[in-house]
Design an enzyme around this catalytic site. Structure first.
Site, short mmCIF file in Angstrom:
data_model
loop_
_atom_site.label_atom_id
_atom_site.label_comp_id
_atom_site.label_asym_id
_atom_site.label_seq_id
_atom_site.Cartn_x
_atom_site.Cartn_y
_atom_site.Cartn_z
N LYS A 10 0.82 -1.20 0.00
CA LYS A 10 0.00 0.00 0.00
C LYS A 10 0.85 1.26 0.00
O LYS A 10 2.00 1.25 0.44
CB LYS A 10 -0.92 0.02 1.23
CG LYS A 10 -1.92 -1.12 1.27
CD LYS A 10 -2.77 -1.05 2.52
CE LYS A 10 -3.77 -2.20 2.56
NZ LYS A 10 -4.58 -2.17 3.79
N ASP B 176 -4.48 -9.98 10.82
CA ASP B 176 -3.83 -8.79 11.36
C ASP B 176 -3.66 -9.01 12.85
O ASP B 176 -4.22 -9.97 13.41
CB ASP B 176 -4.68 -7.55 11.09
CG ASP B 176 -3.83 -6.27 10.95
OD1 ASP B 176 -2.71 -6.26 11.50
OD2 ASP B 176 -4.30 -5.32 10.31
N GLY C 234 -11.62 -0.63 9.09
CA GLY C 234 -11.38 -0.02 7.80
C GLY C 234 -10.36 -0.76 6.95
O GLY C 234 -10.57 -0.97 5.75
#
Length: 317
Positions: free
Chosen positions: A200, A226, A233
């Site tokens: 990203k 994660d 989000g």
């Protein structure tokens, strides 16, 4: 776990903070001991007060307290609890902090910013905490902020055990960014799956976009992992990106710490997301999420504490 050795139990006390008393009680039950007596109160202006109702003189004290939301309240409560034990002549104080708040503030992004994780480490030691036990730190370097020993346990094996029978055989494990590659690799090794990594670029303080992806997801089910789910989000964005890249609408989400703030469950309540797995490092009593599955870490933490109390061996595993 059987109470086969009684000497160590006579020399320690385990106390529950208010952040997650159910987890503390489960750890105590597994150790076959009662929780220590204490009264935790708050004044009308929000100040916290702690009073021990039993002696801890020359005892090893274990305080179970995640710094979960509201983070500052629970952090100050942990500090006050530790100070009460120190002033009551406890021999040693261990903080069992399953979720370590401020872990994302582990470095400066600009010249005029604090490293808050280091601040938290300093104040914990200042009040007399001599040992910290935690779960899946956001970044391993936080251990280096402490002079006291830190034992970081991982929930990956127990989450994999909970997930294994639900996942399709062609599932790939997805790291939502470069920082979680090591975590995703641990899941993949445990499950015998492949790893996909999203790369990203941050546009500003709140927006990122995927520049490229390493690995193939076309026609595959995905397990997105994660260390924590905060607002949801990152996970929601990852789901949409994977679907756009041709992944099958069969997504699973796993994280050790389920903060689930700001309507996180609603963000992940899409047909493509089949299940969300977290642990009880953070209390989930007020979450209304049909897809949420909570896996307990009580046995893992109790087993690690048992080993340490009996022979002082390392608890990492």
């Amino acid at each position: 776990m059987q109470r086969s050795r009684t000497s160590c139990h006579e020399d320690f006390r385990i106390f529950a903070g208010s952040a997650n008393p159910a987890l503390a009680a489960a750890i105590a039950r597994t150790l076959n001991v009662d929780l220590g007596g204490a009264v935790i109160d708050r004044f009308p202006d929000g100040e916290v007060a702690v009073q021990l109702t039993e002696t801890v003189r020359r005892k090893h004290v274990l305080i179970v307290q995640s710094t979960a939301p509201p983070v500052n309240d629970h952090l100050v409560e942990l500090l006050v609890f530790a100070d009460a034990c120190r002033r009551a002549a406890a021999e040693r104080i261990t903080a069992v902090v399953p979720y370590f708040g401020y872990a994302r503030a582990d470095k400066r992004h600009g010249r005029r910013e604090p490293i808050t994780a280091r601040v938290v480490a300093d104040v914990l030691q200042t009040v007399g905490i001599a040992h910290v036990v935690t779960m899946d730190l956001h970044t391993p370097q936080i251990e280096g902020f402490f002079h006291a020993p830190v034992d970081t346990l991982t929930a990956v094996p127990i989450l994999c055990d909970a997930l294994r029978d639900r996942l399709p055989s062609d599932v790939v494990v997805v790291s939502p960014d470069r920082g979680r590659v090591s975590l995703a690799t641990s899941y993949a090794q445990c499950l015998g799956a492949e790893v996909v990594v999203m790369h990203k670029r941050r546009d500003d303080a709140t927006h990122t976009h995927v520049t490229h992806m390493v690995g193939e997801v076309s026609g595959r089910a995905c397990l997105i992992v994660d260390d924590m789910i905060s607002t949801g989000g990152t996970m929601a964005h990852s789901v949409n990106t994977l679907l756009a890249r041709g992944a099958r609408p069969e997504m699973y989400v796993a994280a050790t710490h389920g903060l689930l703030v700001s309507d996180a469950c609603a963000r992940l309540d899409t047909p493509a997301v089949r299940a969300i797995f977290v642990t009880d490092t953070i209390e989930m009593s007020d979450q209304n999420c049909a897809k949420l599955h909570v896996v307990s870490i009580a046995g893992l933490v109790a087993s690690a504490l048992q080993r340490f109390l009996e022979d002082g061996s390392t608890m990492v595993g």
